[in-house]
Design an enzyme around this catalytic site. Sequence first.
Site, PDB file in Angstrom:
ATOM      1  N   PHE A 242     -21.003   7.179  -5.045  1.00 41.76           N
ATOM      2  CA  PHE A 242     -21.466   8.562  -4.823  1.00 41.76           C
ATOM      3  C   PHE A 242     -21.043   9.523  -5.923  1.00 41.76           C
ATOM      4  CE2 PHE A 242     -20.696   6.561  -0.703  1.00 41.76           C
ATOM      5  CZ  PHE A 242     -22.018   6.476  -0.288  1.00 41.76           C
TER       6      PHE A 242
ATOM      7  N   LEU B 249     -17.833   0.809  -0.440  1.00 37.19           N
ATOM      8  CA  LEU B 249     -18.532   1.875  -1.176  1.00 37.19           C
ATOM      9  C   LEU B 249     -18.026   1.940  -2.616  1.00 37.19           C
ATOM     10  CD1 LEU B 249     -18.291   4.611   1.638  1.00 37.19           C
ATOM     11  CD2 LEU B 249     -20.151   2.974   1.235  1.00 37.19           C
ATOM     12  N   ALA B 250     -17.479   0.824  -3.081  1.00 36.06           N
ATOM     13  CA  ALA B 250     -16.902   0.745  -4.434  1.00 36.06           C
ATOM     14  C   ALA B 250     -15.890   1.867  -4.644  1.00 36.06           C
ATOM     15  CB  ALA B 250     -17.998   0.765  -5.499  1.00 36.06           C
TER      16      ALA B 250
ATOM     17  N   TYR C 284       0.829  -1.213   0.000  1.00 33.67           N
ATOM     18  CA  TYR C 284       0.000   0.000   0.000  1.00 33.67           C
ATOM     19  C   TYR C 284       0.864   1.263   0.000  1.00 33.67           C
ATOM     20  CZ  TYR C 284      -4.302  -2.662   0.907  1.00 33.67           C
ATOM     21  OH  TYR C 284      -5.379  -3.512   0.816  1.00 33.67           O
TER      22      TYR C 284
END
Length: 298
Positions: free
Chosen positions: A217, A211-212, A53
């Site tokens: 959103f 939340l993909a 990461y």
Amino acid sequence: MEKLQLNNEVSLSRIVQGLWRLTSWKMSPQEIVEFVYQCIDLGVTSFDTAEIYGNYEAEAKFGEALKLDPSLRSKIEIITKTGINMKSVKRDYRIGHYDTSYDKIIASCKKSIELMNCDYLDVYLIHREDPLINHQEVARALNDLKSMGLIKSYGVSNFDPFKFEAIQHFTQNQLVTNQIEISPLCFEHYNSGLMDVLQKHQVHPMIWSPLAGGSIFTSDDPKIVRVRNVIADIANRHHEEMDTIVYAWLLKHPTKGLPISGSGKIERLKHAVRALDVELSLEEWYEIYTASQEQELR
Ligand SMILES: NC(=O)c1ccc[n+]([C@@H]2O[C@H](COP(=O)([O-])OP(=O)(O)OC[C@H]3O[C@@H](n4cnc5c(N)ncnc54)[C@H](OP(=O)(O)O)[C@@H]3O)[C@@H](O)[C@H]2O)c1
């Protein structure tokens, strides 16, 4: 906050904070310490990261915070992952590839512990399915790390039902999780039978990109707009935020998954935590399940 017992030694908070995007939050070590305490105040004590990461920098960044406040270590659980050799300016690989060899797993684990100043890992995961995986060797490496006291438990991530069963066999049912992507836009694991295999083994999935990645959103894709409208409608009915409804949808599945929130904003983590008090009706659950029109009820 509910905690889920994964094995005799490890329990995780039902909502987990993800650190994939940590380096983009531009927080100082002191600000990370403060962020972690805010999470703990909400009952979120479990933090998910990986060797790769932040272009191999996220673990070290989190480690700076743990160095600044070593008392944090005993208040949290740390999950990290190995098995990917990502092409990067930080690593001299000609191409990105997987490496789930015994030596790589042992060396990566020791390095992650060193970078995070954390003495041990609570959960150690094999990050992705490796077509060259030798399940017996991976099981041996993970068991050796456990015997050495470097990890308290282990699992996998993104494994399909067949690969999950194979490694589960060689670990004698010691896998504590399979970290997988699920959202109102991602149904792969419902369709593959993985959710059923996890129930068979009484293993709780950890859920990434709930939340993909925020696209629920922000996207203008007509399919996603349709999903957003359904979620907005249900949110209005419950007088809750839309993201709270998505988390409530994820939490309703009987595998008792642990969603990993990827936001760096504590307000958004609060929305996730609120979901533990929201009960969707069966009809609402299926409204979201079918909203993208990728899942049909027969
Ligand atoms: N095992 C694996 O292969 C794997 C893969 C990917 C991720 N993960 C883990 O899962 C964690 C979560 O994944 P994720 O970060 O993709 O989760 P996510 O929660 O689906 O997405 C987080 C992103 O969505 C944005 N967002 C959230 N609410 C929003 C809103 N209302 N409007 C606009 N944007 C919004 C966030 O921005 P802000 O920060 O601005 O709120 C952030 O960029 C990661 O941190 C990592 O630990 C694992």
